[in-house]
Structures are given as structure tokens and as C-alpha cells.
Design a protein around this motif. Structure first.
Motif, short mmCIF file in Angstrom:
data_model
loop_
_atom_site.label_atom_id
_atom_site.label_comp_id
_atom_site.label_asym_id
_atom_site.label_seq_id
_atom_site.Cartn_x
_atom_site.Cartn_y
_atom_site.Cartn_z
N ALA A 43 0.84 -1.20 0.00
CA ALA A 43 0.00 0.00 0.00
C ALA A 43 0.88 1.25 0.00
N PHE A 44 1.96 1.21 0.79
CA PHE A 44 2.89 2.36 0.83
C PHE A 44 3.51 2.59 -0.55
N ILE A 45 3.93 1.50 -1.20
CA ILE A 45 4.55 1.64 -2.54
C ILE A 45 3.53 2.23 -3.51
N VAL A 55 4.99 9.95 1.87
CA VAL A 55 3.71 9.66 2.50
C VAL A 55 3.93 8.85 3.78
N VAL A 56 3.01 9.04 4.73
CA VAL A 56 3.05 8.23 5.97
C VAL A 56 1.69 7.59 6.18
N THR A 57 1.71 6.43 6.79
CA THR A 57 0.45 5.73 7.11
C THR A 57 -0.24 6.48 8.24
N ILE A 58 -1.53 6.83 8.05
CA ILE A 58 -2.26 7.48 9.15
C ILE A 58 -3.25 6.51 9.80
N SER A 59 -3.79 5.57 9.01
CA SER A 59 -4.73 4.62 9.62
C SER A 59 -4.91 3.41 8.72
N THR A 60 -5.45 2.36 9.32
CA THR A 60 -5.89 1.21 8.52
C THR A 60 -7.39 1.10 8.70
N VAL A 84 -9.32 9.56 -3.08
CA VAL A 84 -8.29 10.60 -2.96
C VAL A 84 -8.90 11.83 -2.30
N GLY A 85 -8.23 12.33 -1.25
CA GLY A 85 -8.66 13.56 -0.59
C GLY A 85 -7.73 14.70 -0.95
N ARG A 86 -7.66 15.72 -0.08
CA ARG A 86 -6.76 16.85 -0.38
C ARG A 86 -5.30 16.48 -0.09
N THR A 87 -5.07 15.96 1.13
CA THR A 87 -3.69 15.59 1.49
C THR A 87 -3.53 14.08 1.65
N SER A 88 -4.62 13.34 1.54
CA SER A 88 -4.56 11.90 1.84
C SER A 88 -5.11 11.06 0.69
N CYS A 89 -4.80 9.79 0.76
CA CYS A 89 -5.42 8.84 -0.16
C CYS A 89 -5.63 7.52 0.56
N PHE A 113 -5.73 0.94 3.64
CA PHE A 113 -4.70 1.70 4.37
C PHE A 113 -4.77 3.14 3.87
N SER A 114 -4.73 4.11 4.82
CA SER A 114 -4.75 5.52 4.42
C SER A 114 -3.40 6.16 4.66
N PHE A 115 -3.01 7.01 3.72
CA PHE A 115 -1.71 7.68 3.76
C PHE A 115 -1.91 9.18 3.62
N VAL A 116 -1.03 9.93 4.28
CA VAL A 116 -1.04 11.39 4.16
C VAL A 116 0.31 11.82 3.58
N ALA A 117 0.27 12.73 2.60
CA ALA A 117 1.51 13.30 2.06
C ALA A 117 2.02 14.33 3.04
N VAL A 118 3.32 14.31 3.31
CA VAL A 118 3.90 15.26 4.27
C VAL A 118 5.04 16.04 3.62
N ASP A 119 5.20 17.30 4.08
CA ASP A 119 6.28 18.15 3.56
C ASP A 119 7.55 17.96 4.39
N ASN A 121 8.58 19.53 6.81
CA ASN A 121 8.35 19.72 8.26
C ASN A 121 7.41 18.64 8.82
N LYS A 122 7.17 17.61 8.02
CA LYS A 122 6.30 16.49 8.41
C LYS A 122 4.85 16.93 8.62
N LYS A 123 4.45 18.01 7.95
CA LYS A 123 3.07 18.50 8.00
C LYS A 123 2.34 18.07 6.73
N PRO A 124 1.01 17.85 6.84
CA PRO A 124 0.25 17.46 5.65
C PRO A 124 0.40 18.45 4.51
N THR A 125 0.52 17.92 3.30
CA THR A 125 0.68 18.75 2.10
C THR A 125 -0.19 18.10 1.01
C1 LIG Z 1 5.66 4.71 5.86
C2 LIG Z 1 5.65 4.59 7.33
O1 LIG Z 1 6.20 3.71 7.89
S1 LIG Z 1 4.84 5.80 8.20
C3 LIG Z 1 4.95 5.33 9.91
C4 LIG Z 1 3.66 5.35 10.62
N1 LIG Z 1 2.96 6.61 10.48
C5 LIG Z 1 3.32 7.72 11.17
O2 LIG Z 1 4.30 7.77 11.91
C6 LIG Z 1 2.44 8.92 10.98
C7 LIG Z 1 2.20 9.65 12.31
N2 LIG Z 1 1.16 10.69 12.16
C8 LIG Z 1 1.48 11.96 11.82
O3 LIG Z 1 2.65 12.34 11.68
C9 LIG Z 1 0.33 12.94 11.63
O4 LIG Z 1 -0.87 12.38 12.14
C10 LIG Z 1 0.11 13.29 10.12
C11 LIG Z 1 1.23 14.19 9.62
C12 LIG Z 1 0.05 12.02 9.25
C13 LIG Z 1 -1.25 13.97 9.92
O5 LIG Z 1 -1.24 15.15 10.68
P1 LIG Z 1 -2.64 15.78 11.21
O6 LIG Z 1 -2.37 17.18 11.60
O7 LIG Z 1 -3.23 14.84 12.18
O8 LIG Z 1 -3.48 15.75 9.86
P2 LIG Z 1 -4.88 16.42 9.52
O9 LIG Z 1 -5.84 16.37 10.66
O10 LIG Z 1 -4.58 17.76 8.90
O11 LIG Z 1 -5.40 15.41 8.39
C14 LIG Z 1 -4.63 15.16 7.23
C15 LIG Z 1 -5.40 14.22 6.35
O12 LIG Z 1 -5.51 12.96 7.00
C16 LIG Z 1 -6.88 12.55 7.07
N3 LIG Z 1 -7.05 11.80 8.29
C17 LIG Z 1 -6.89 12.25 9.56
N4 LIG Z 1 -7.12 11.24 10.42
C18 LIG Z 1 -7.42 10.15 9.68
C19 LIG Z 1 -7.74 8.79 9.99
N5 LIG Z 1 -7.81 8.35 11.24
N6 LIG Z 1 -7.98 7.93 8.96
C20 LIG Z 1 -7.93 8.36 7.68
N7 LIG Z 1 -7.62 9.62 7.32
C21 LIG Z 1 -7.37 10.51 8.32
C22 LIG Z 1 -7.66 13.87 7.05
O13 LIG Z 1 -8.99 13.66 6.61
C23 LIG Z 1 -6.83 14.66 6.06
O14 LIG Z 1 -7.10 14.20 4.75
P3 LIG Z 1 -7.56 15.17 3.52
O15 LIG Z 1 -6.64 16.36 3.52
O16 LIG Z 1 -7.35 14.31 2.30
O17 LIG Z 1 -8.97 15.53 3.77
#
Ligand SMILES: CC(=O)SCCNC(=O)CCNC(=O)[C@H](O)C(C)(C)COP(=O)(O)OP(=O)(O)OC[C@H]1O[C@@H](n2cnc3c(N)ncnc32)[C@H](O)[C@@H]1OP(=O)(O)O
Length: 132
Positions: A43-45, A55-60, A84-89, A113-119, A121-125
Motif C-alpha cells: 500500500a505504501f509503494i 507519504v506516511v500511514t495514518i490509519s488502517t 483521494v482527498g486533499r492531502t490523503s489517499c 490503508f490511508s496515507f497522508v503526504a507530508v512536507d 516539516n512532516k506536516k500534511p501537504t
Molecule cells: C511509511 C511509514 O512507515 S509511516 C509510519 C507510521 N505513520 C506515522 O508515523 C504517521 C504519524 N502521524 C502523523 O505524523 C500525523 O498524524 C500526520 C502528519 C500524518 C497527519 O497530521 P494531522 O495534523 O493529524 O493531519 P490532519 O488532521 O490535517 O489530516 C490530514 C489528512 O488525514 C486525514 N485523516 C486524519 N485522520 C485520519 C484517519 N484516522 N484515517 C484516515 N484519514 C485521516 C484527514 O482527513 C486529512 O485528509 P484530507 O486532507 O485528504 O482531507
């Protein structure tokens, strides 16, 4: 860069593995934690190939283990962008099990699996910059 649909098609990602004893549990079937590891990896690939960003995994989502996967079979993991969302997929992953010496093939595990793109500074982008 192509249309959204073209990027989704191009980023579909597949990995084959043989289920060797080193990956199985005491029931002689693929250990669930190993399956989750492989699913997160494919999923990450897929998310990386789709976005070409960090990208980082935010949830499963729910992961369904429909059938046990015996040692001595082949598995294929298939990952595809589901939404696909704004910062996530969200990426959907299926594991297909195949017998080695017949054409039998079936879906055995599925999940998302959901992923967020980060800049830097590790902030969503934004997950995508330039769609046609
Ligand atoms: C590849 C790896 O091994 S990664 C390792 C494991 N993962 C990590 O360490 C990530 C740790 N988490 C983080 O650093 C932070 O939570 C971040 C950077 C991912 C997100 O930061 P936040 O400030 O919480 O994000 P924010 O609330 O702005 O939401 C960002 C996006 O995630 C989505 N999101 C937030 N929570 C969830 C969730 N539980 N499930 C799915 N999507 C979610 C939001 O809807 C938003 O998506 P969109 O822009 O497409 O609408």
C-alpha cells in the motif's frame, strides 16, 4: 502527469511471494502479522507511486482474513488507490492465494490503508500537485 484516472491505473502495485515456512505460524499458515506487514508495504509503494511524494500511514481500515494461507502456496498482493482527498489517499489491498501446481486462485485477505503526504516539516501537504 496525466489524469487522476490514469495515475490510479499506473500506480496499481503488485507483489508476489512464496509462502515459505519462515513466514508461517504454529498452524503452518501465514502469520497474520506478516500479512499485515506485506499489505502496509504494498500500500505504501502504491501511495508513493501515485503521489510521487513522501507519504506516511495514518490509519488502517477493517482487515478481513477470509481464509488461512497454507505454507507452500503463492500469494499476490494487489494495491490500488480507492479514494483521494486533499492531502490523503486510501489504498485498497487484496491478497490472492494461488496453488503452486494448479490454476486455483482466490481472494483471501482484504483491507484498506490511508496515507497522508507530508512536507519537509512532516506536516500534511497536497497529495497531488498537477492534474491535467
Ligand atoms: C511509511 C511509514 O512507515 S509511516 C509510519 C507510521 N505513520 C506515522 O508515523 C504517521 C504519524 N502521524 C502523523 O505524523 C500525523 O498524524 C500526520 C502528519 C500524518 C497527519 O497530521 P494531522 O495534523 O493529524 O493531519 P490532519 O488532521 O490535517 O489530516 C490530514 C489528512 O488525514 C486525514 N485523516 C486524519 N485522520 C485520519 C484517519 N484516522 N484515517 C484516515 N484519514 C485521516 C484527514 O482527513 C486529512 O485528509 P484530507 O486532507 O485528504 O482531507
Amino acid at each position: 502527469m496525466g489524469t487522476l484516472e490514469e495515475r490510479i491505473v499506473k500506480s496499481e502495485t503488485r507483489i508476489f511471494k512464496a509462502v515459505f515456512p519462515s513466514t508461517t505460524n504454529h498452524y503452518d499458515t501465514l502469520f497474520g502479522g506478516t500479512a499485515l506487514h506485506l499489505m502496509d508495504e504494498v500500500a505504501f509503494i502504491c501511495a508513493t507511486r501515485f503521489s510521487r511524494k513522501k507519504v506516511v500511514t495514518i490509519s488502517t481500515g477493517q482487515i478481513d482474513f477470509k481464509k488461512a494461507i497454507p505454507a507452500g502456496t503463492l500469494i499476490e498482493l494487489v494495491a490500488k488507490v480507492d479514494s483521494v482527498g486533499r492531502t490523503s489517499c486510501k489504498i485498497h489491498v487484496d491478497i490472492f492465494m494461488e496453488q503452486m501446481y494448479s490454476e486455483l486462485r482466490e481472494t483471501v485477505v482484504s483491507g484498506t490503508f490511508s496515507f497522508v503526504a507530508v512536507d519537509e516539516n512532516k506536516k500534511p501537504t497536497p497529495i497531488l500537485d498537477d492534474l491535467e
